[in-house]
Design a protein around this motif. Structure first.
Motif, PDB file in Angstrom:
ATOM      1  N   ASN A 279     -48.296  74.890  37.943  1.00  0.00           N
ATOM      2  CA  ASN A 279     -48.358  74.101  36.714  1.00  0.00           C
ATOM      3  C   ASN A 279     -47.571  74.769  35.598  1.00  0.00           C
ATOM      4  O   ASN A 279     -47.219  75.948  35.676  1.00  0.00           O
ATOM      5  CB  ASN A 279     -49.817  73.859  36.308  1.00  0.00           C
ATOM      6  N   PHE A 280     -47.300  74.001  34.568  1.00  0.00           N
ATOM      7  CA  PHE A 280     -46.471  74.452  33.451  1.00  0.00           C
ATOM      8  C   PHE A 280     -47.205  74.109  32.153  1.00  0.00           C
ATOM      9  O   PHE A 280     -47.781  73.022  32.042  1.00  0.00           O
ATOM     10  CB  PHE A 280     -45.094  73.782  33.518  1.00  0.00           C
ATOM     11  N   CYS A 281     -47.188  75.053  31.189  1.00  0.00           N
ATOM     12  CA  CYS A 281     -48.047  74.859  30.017  1.00  0.00           C
ATOM     13  C   CYS A 281     -47.288  74.344  28.794  1.00  0.00           C
ATOM     14  O   CYS A 281     -46.057  74.351  28.755  1.00  0.00           O
ATOM     15  CB  CYS A 281     -48.798  76.148  29.703  1.00  0.00           C
ATOM     16  N   PHE A 282     -48.047  73.905  27.808  1.00  0.00           N
ATOM     17  CA  PHE A 282     -47.513  73.275  26.603  1.00  0.00           C
ATOM     18  C   PHE A 282     -48.123  73.941  25.384  1.00  0.00           C
ATOM     19  O   PHE A 282     -49.282  74.350  25.410  1.00  0.00           O
ATOM     20  CB  PHE A 282     -47.833  71.769  26.634  1.00  0.00           C
ATOM     21  N   LYS A 283     -47.322  74.012  24.282  1.00  0.00           N
ATOM     22  CA  LYS A 283     -47.825  74.798  23.152  1.00  0.00           C
ATOM     23  C   LYS A 283     -48.797  74.028  22.264  1.00  0.00           C
ATOM     24  O   LYS A 283     -49.566  74.615  21.544  1.00  0.00           O
ATOM     25  CB  LYS A 283     -46.679  75.417  22.352  1.00  0.00           C
ATOM     26  N   ASN A 284     -48.795  72.701  22.358  1.00  0.00           N
ATOM     27  CA  ASN A 284     -49.796  71.934  21.611  1.00  0.00           C
ATOM     28  C   ASN A 284     -49.974  70.559  22.261  1.00  0.00           C
ATOM     29  O   ASN A 284     -49.286  70.224  23.242  1.00  0.00           O
ATOM     30  CB  ASN A 284     -49.418  71.806  20.129  1.00  0.00           C
TER      31      ASN A 284
ATOM     32  N   THR B 261     -39.158  66.675  34.489  1.00  0.00           N
ATOM     33  CA  THR B 261     -39.441  67.905  33.742  1.00  0.00           C
ATOM     34  C   THR B 261     -40.677  68.606  34.314  1.00  0.00           C
ATOM     35  O   THR B 261     -41.552  67.966  34.894  1.00  0.00           O
ATOM     36  CB  THR B 261     -39.671  67.607  32.238  1.00  0.00           C
ATOM     37  N   PRO B 262     -40.759  69.940  34.155  1.00  0.00           N
ATOM     38  CA  PRO B 262     -41.879  70.688  34.731  1.00  0.00           C
ATOM     39  C   PRO B 262     -43.212  70.333  34.066  1.00  0.00           C
ATOM     40  O   PRO B 262     -43.352  70.444  32.845  1.00  0.00           O
ATOM     41  CB  PRO B 262     -41.516  72.150  34.433  1.00  0.00           C
ATOM     42  N   PHE B 263     -44.153  69.893  34.871  1.00  0.00           N
ATOM     43  CA  PHE B 263     -45.496  69.575  34.409  1.00  0.00           C
ATOM     44  C   PHE B 263     -46.473  70.060  35.468  1.00  0.00           C
ATOM     45  O   PHE B 263     -47.325  70.905  35.208  1.00  0.00           O
ATOM     46  CB  PHE B 263     -45.621  68.049  34.197  1.00  0.00           C
ATOM     47  N   TYR B 264     -46.254  69.548  36.705  1.00  0.00           N
ATOM     48  CA  TYR B 264     -47.085  69.935  37.834  1.00  0.00           C
ATOM     49  C   TYR B 264     -46.180  69.920  39.063  1.00  0.00           C
ATOM     50  O   TYR B 264     -45.408  68.972  39.239  1.00  0.00           O
ATOM     51  CB  TYR B 264     -48.245  68.931  37.975  1.00  0.00           C
ATOM     52  N   THR B 265     -46.247  70.929  39.911  1.00  0.00           N
ATOM     53  CA  THR B 265     -45.239  71.118  40.951  1.00  0.00           C
ATOM     54  C   THR B 265     -45.214  70.035  42.028  1.00  0.00           C
ATOM     55  O   THR B 265     -44.201  69.836  42.677  1.00  0.00           O
ATOM     56  CB  THR B 265     -45.337  72.558  41.519  1.00  0.00           C
ATOM     57  N   ARG B 266     -46.310  69.281  42.193  1.00  0.00           N
ATOM     58  CA  ARG B 266     -46.225  68.158  43.143  1.00  0.00           C
ATOM     59  C   ARG B 266     -45.149  67.167  42.698  1.00  0.00           C
ATOM     60  O   ARG B 266     -44.466  66.556  43.518  1.00  0.00           O
ATOM     61  CB  ARG B 266     -47.578  67.449  43.321  1.00  0.00           C
ATOM     62  N   GLY B 267     -44.985  67.031  41.377  1.00  0.00           N
ATOM     63  CA  GLY B 267     -43.979  66.114  40.846  1.00  0.00           C
ATOM     64  C   GLY B 267     -42.628  66.785  40.658  1.00  0.00           C
ATOM     65  O   GLY B 267     -41.638  66.358  41.239  1.00  0.00           O
TER      66      GLY B 267
END
Ligand code: PLP
Length: 385
Positions: A30-35, A49-55
């Motif tokens: 998974n990939f994190c976000f600052k807010n 775009t990176p959000f969750y590696t299944r996607g």
């Protein structure tokens, strides 16, 4: 786009990762976000775009760009096996009550998908001899939504006139899928001939090192996005970032590997064609192949797989030939560095498999070894047969 630019540079944003020449393996689920606002934006484009590696995963993303460009497609999706890619592409093209036309003798698990699995959901399939366009025309029904091709196939190498099938399909609003594993993206690009969707077992030439099982789908951005949102995310046959990295590494040498395999194949073919113990040879570019002009029309000269029928009268002799080969490893699959053999007699008297191929049939995969070494090996095994 120039192939070596694709292989060595496309998709690689080196300044984003410390100017490393080789891309990193983003081994993260998974990939994190600052807010919250950034999270909200991230959710809008899981496709790119990176959000969750299944996607989406950045390492897989690099591979995806290269594969799409090599196949001259707008976009691609990468799967954890060729069969997963094929299943997703087929399922995306049919609904309950539809009819599929498939070429005879497709890859075994493609056959299972079309004749068993989809039958459970009310999709019917007709198998046709794809060498004649008239057979496709005759098989089209009102509810035909998909024509599935494999050109050449991976045992006896029958081909279809891809351009002619694409024209016929478009006229009848039918989707076309072509398994292009045999030729690799270097030697045939079905999309440029009008085919809608190209699939590969990336396990074979694209990987090239017998160390990864993977698959790809190439098509228009629109079709790929639709498959992403439905089959890709739901069935979830995701490739690991580590395997994507291995595939990127394999791709660097794809053109020189297929070149060597092709040169070797033509030399081995020439040896086999003049040997008295060879009954029959299957190879797309054999002068004796009735489809050679089609092979020349739609593919660059290519090889790898060559099948033979041995001139013997018992299985024991076939087994003697196979067991005496030193360089040709007895194993399934193909497309790696190592030469392989798959003797069909192993399927005889088997509970799990049936085959229409004769017991004296052996499929050879010609690897990267020197052609003379392979020819010597074949010569001594044929003598001992
Ligand atoms: C191997 C193969 C497949 C299946 O791919 P996997 O990566 O093994 O799932 C499909 N089509 C062809 C022509 C193949 O050789």
């Amino acid at each position: 786009m120039e192939p070596y630019y694709i292989l060595n540079h496309l998709g690689e944003e080196r300044e984003d990762y410390f100017n490393a020449v080789t891309p990193p393996i983003f081994q993260s689920s998974n990939f994190c976000f600052k807010n919250v606002e950034a999270l909200r934006n991230g959710l809008k484009n899981e496709f790119e775009t990176p959000f969750y590696t299944r996607g989406f995963n950045p390492t897989v993303g690099i591979l995806r760009k290269k594969i799409a460009a090599l196949e001259k497609a707008e976009d691609a999706l990468i799967f954890s096996s060729g069969s997963a890619a094929i299943s997703a592409a087929v399922i995306s093209s049919v609904k309950q009550g539809d009819h599929v036309i498939c070429v005879k003798k497709p890859y075994s698990w493609t056959n299972h998908l079309l004749t068993h699995l989809l039958a459970k959901f009310g999709v019917e399939c007709s198998m046709v001899d794809g060498r004649e366009i008239i057979n496709f025309e005759n098989a089209i029904r009102k509810n035909t939504t998909l024509i599935y091709l494999e050109s050449p196939n991976s045992m006896t190498f029958e081909m279809q006139d891809l351009e002619a099938v694409a024209i016929l399909a478009k006229k009848n609003k039918i989707t076309t899928i072509c398994d292009n594993s045999y030729a690799s993206p270097i030697n045939q690009n079905p999309i440029t001939l009008g085919i809608d969707i190209v699939v590969h077992s990336a396990t074979k030439f694209i990987s090239g090192h017998s160390d990864v099982v993977a698959g790809v789908i190439c098509s228009t951005k629109e079709k790929i996005k639709k498959i992403f949102e439905q089959e890709f995310m739901t069935l979830g046959a995701t490739l690991s970032p580590n395997d994507a990295w291995l595939l990127i590494k394999g791709l660097r040498t794809l053109p020189i590997r297929v070149k060597q395999v092709t040169e070797n194949s033509f030399k081995v073919l020439h040896f086999l064609e003049t040997h008295p113990k060879i009954e029959k040879i299957y190879f797309p570019f054999s002068e004796k192949n009735t489809q050679i002009s089609l092979a020349k029309k739609q593919m660059k000269p290519c090889g790898g797989l060559i099948s033979i029928e041995l001139k013997v009268d018992n299985i024991a002799a076939v087994e003697r030939f196979c067991n005496h080969l030193k360089y040709f490893i007895i194993a399934c699959s193909w497309g790696g560095y190592e030469s392989l053999q798959f003797p069909i007699c192993a399927l005889y008297n088997s509970e799990n498999y049936t085959t229409e191929l004769p017991w004296n049939f052996v499929r050879l995969y010609i690897g990267l070894e020197d052609a003379d070494v392979l020819i010597e090996d074949l010569k001594q095994a044929l003598e001992k047969m």
